[in-house]
Motif scaffolding. Structure first.
Motif, short mmCIF file in Angstrom:
data_model
loop_
_atom_site.label_atom_id
_atom_site.label_comp_id
_atom_site.label_asym_id
_atom_site.label_seq_id
_atom_site.Cartn_x
_atom_site.Cartn_y
_atom_site.Cartn_z
N MET A 1 0.69 -7.69 9.74
CA MET A 1 0.53 -6.79 8.60
C MET A 1 -0.95 -6.43 8.50
SD MET A 1 1.97 -7.41 4.75
CE MET A 1 1.64 -9.13 4.84
N THR A 2 -1.22 -5.15 8.48
CA THR A 2 -2.60 -4.69 8.54
C THR A 2 -3.21 -4.43 7.17
OG1 THR A 2 -1.82 -2.42 8.80
CG2 THR A 2 -2.28 -3.65 10.81
N SER A 3 -2.42 -4.10 6.18
CA SER A 3 -2.94 -3.75 4.87
C SER A 3 -2.02 -4.29 3.79
CB SER A 3 -3.04 -2.23 4.71
OG SER A 3 -3.91 -1.69 5.65
N GLN A 4 -2.49 -4.25 2.56
CA GLN A 4 -1.71 -4.68 1.41
C GLN A 4 -0.53 -3.73 1.19
OE1 GLN A 4 -2.69 -7.27 -0.70
NE2 GLN A 4 -1.12 -7.00 -2.26
N ILE A 5 0.67 -4.30 1.04
CA ILE A 5 1.87 -3.53 0.76
C ILE A 5 2.12 -3.60 -0.74
CG2 ILE A 5 4.35 -3.31 1.16
CD1 ILE A 5 3.76 -4.87 3.87
N HIS A 6 2.26 -2.46 -1.35
CA HIS A 6 2.50 -2.37 -2.80
C HIS A 6 3.88 -1.75 -3.02
CE1 HIS A 6 1.73 -1.76 -7.04
NE2 HIS A 6 2.01 -0.48 -6.89
N ILE A 7 4.67 -2.36 -3.91
CA ILE A 7 5.99 -1.84 -4.25
C ILE A 7 5.93 -1.28 -5.66
CG2 ILE A 7 8.45 -2.38 -4.58
CD1 ILE A 7 7.53 -2.84 -1.70
N ARG A 8 6.47 -0.07 -5.84
CA ARG A 8 6.58 0.51 -7.18
C ARG A 8 7.82 1.38 -7.23
NH1 ARG A 8 5.70 5.80 -6.58
NH2 ARG A 8 3.90 6.58 -5.43
N GLU A 9 8.25 1.71 -8.43
CA GLU A 9 9.37 2.63 -8.55
C GLU A 9 8.97 3.99 -8.01
OE1 GLU A 9 12.36 2.66 -11.56
OE2 GLU A 9 11.40 0.96 -12.55
N ALA A 10 9.92 4.62 -7.35
CA ALA A 10 9.66 5.94 -6.76
C ALA A 10 9.47 6.97 -7.86
CB ALA A 10 10.82 6.34 -5.86
N ARG A 11 8.67 7.96 -7.53
CA ARG A 11 8.46 9.11 -8.42
C ARG A 11 8.99 10.35 -7.72
NH1 ARG A 11 2.65 6.78 -9.32
NH2 ARG A 11 2.20 8.04 -7.49
N THR A 93 12.18 1.52 6.53
CA THR A 93 10.75 1.51 6.79
C THR A 93 10.44 2.70 7.70
OG1 THR A 93 10.63 -0.89 6.62
CG2 THR A 93 8.83 0.20 7.80
N ARG A 94 9.35 3.37 7.40
CA ARG A 94 8.96 4.51 8.22
C ARG A 94 8.86 4.08 9.69
NH1 ARG A 94 3.63 7.30 6.45
NH2 ARG A 94 2.80 6.18 8.25
N HIS A 95 9.38 4.90 10.57
CA HIS A 95 9.52 4.56 11.98
C HIS A 95 8.21 4.04 12.60
CE1 HIS A 95 11.27 4.61 15.92
NE2 HIS A 95 10.36 5.46 16.36
N ASP A 96 7.11 4.68 12.31
CA ASP A 96 5.83 4.30 12.94
C ASP A 96 5.18 3.08 12.30
OD1 ASP A 96 5.31 5.83 10.61
OD2 ASP A 96 3.31 6.33 11.33
N ARG A 97 5.81 2.51 11.24
CA ARG A 97 5.23 1.34 10.57
C ARG A 97 6.13 0.11 10.68
NH1 ARG A 97 0.39 2.83 7.75
NH2 ARG A 97 0.13 0.59 7.85
N ARG A 98 7.16 0.18 11.51
CA ARG A 98 8.06 -0.97 11.66
C ARG A 98 7.32 -2.12 12.35
NH1 ARG A 98 13.42 2.51 12.91
NH2 ARG A 98 13.62 3.25 10.78
N GLY A 99 7.73 -3.32 12.02
CA GLY A 99 7.12 -4.51 12.60
C GLY A 99 5.89 -4.99 11.86
N GLU A 100 5.57 -4.39 10.72
CA GLU A 100 4.39 -4.78 9.95
C GLU A 100 4.72 -5.64 8.73
OE1 GLU A 100 1.63 -1.58 9.10
OE2 GLU A 100 2.29 -0.47 10.86
N GLY A 101 5.99 -6.02 8.57
CA GLY A 101 6.37 -6.85 7.45
C GLY A 101 6.76 -6.08 6.20
N ILE A 102 6.82 -4.78 6.28
CA ILE A 102 7.13 -3.93 5.12
C ILE A 102 8.55 -4.19 4.64
CG2 ILE A 102 7.41 -1.55 4.33
CD1 ILE A 102 5.18 -0.88 6.51
#
Length: 154
Positions: A1-11, A93-102
């Protein structure tokens, strides 16, 4: 995981990015589209989800960029003495970001949300062709328990 993952309700302004993720999915067979001419369909669905007391749509963000999404639905049934379950839907998970723990962060967020709502179980369905996803969910503590059936409506 390269950066902080933040979860929020979608807008509403996240909907185009969510639709674009779904459109990249070749296994799902949902016929999703990133065509701007189809955005109104996704916005109408978003509006229905937004007013539902039992449905919530979330996004995962890295550096304020949408990299994942999932939806939860609380379902109360008379079975189980009137217990409530949380259904987890459209985990992507967005295709190019898979495998990052998202994906794991999103699913754990949904599980904690279920726990906070006193649900008896968290459930989901996964396309039979998604063997990697099945291993992923099993690794997070889910077990295979039922067969799913669908009927496409004309």
């Amino acid at each position: 995981m390269t950066s902080q993952i933040h979860i929020r309700e979608a807008r509403r302004d996240d909907v185009a990015a969510i639709a674009a993720m779904f459109a990249q999915d070749t296994l799902g067979g949902h016929g999703d589209s990133a065509d701007p001419a189809d955005l109104y369909l996704y916005l109408a669905a978003f509006d229905r989800i937004a007013v539902s007391p039992n449905d919530r749509l979330f996004v995962a963000l890295i550096d304020n960029e949408v990299v994942g999404t999932f939806q939860t639905t609380l379902i109360t049934s008379l079975t189980g003495r009137g217990a409530t379950s949380l259904t987890l839907e459209a985990v992507h998970t967005r295709h190019d970001r898979r495998g990052e723990g998202i994906g794991a962060v999103m699913v754990r967020h949904a599980i904690e949300m279920g726990r906070a709502n006193g649900v008896r179980l968290v459930q989901l369905m996964s396309n039979a062709a998604r063997q990697d996803a099945h291993r992923f969910y099993e690794g997070l503590g889910f077990s295979r328990s039922h067969y799913g059936f669908k009927m496409k409506m004309p």
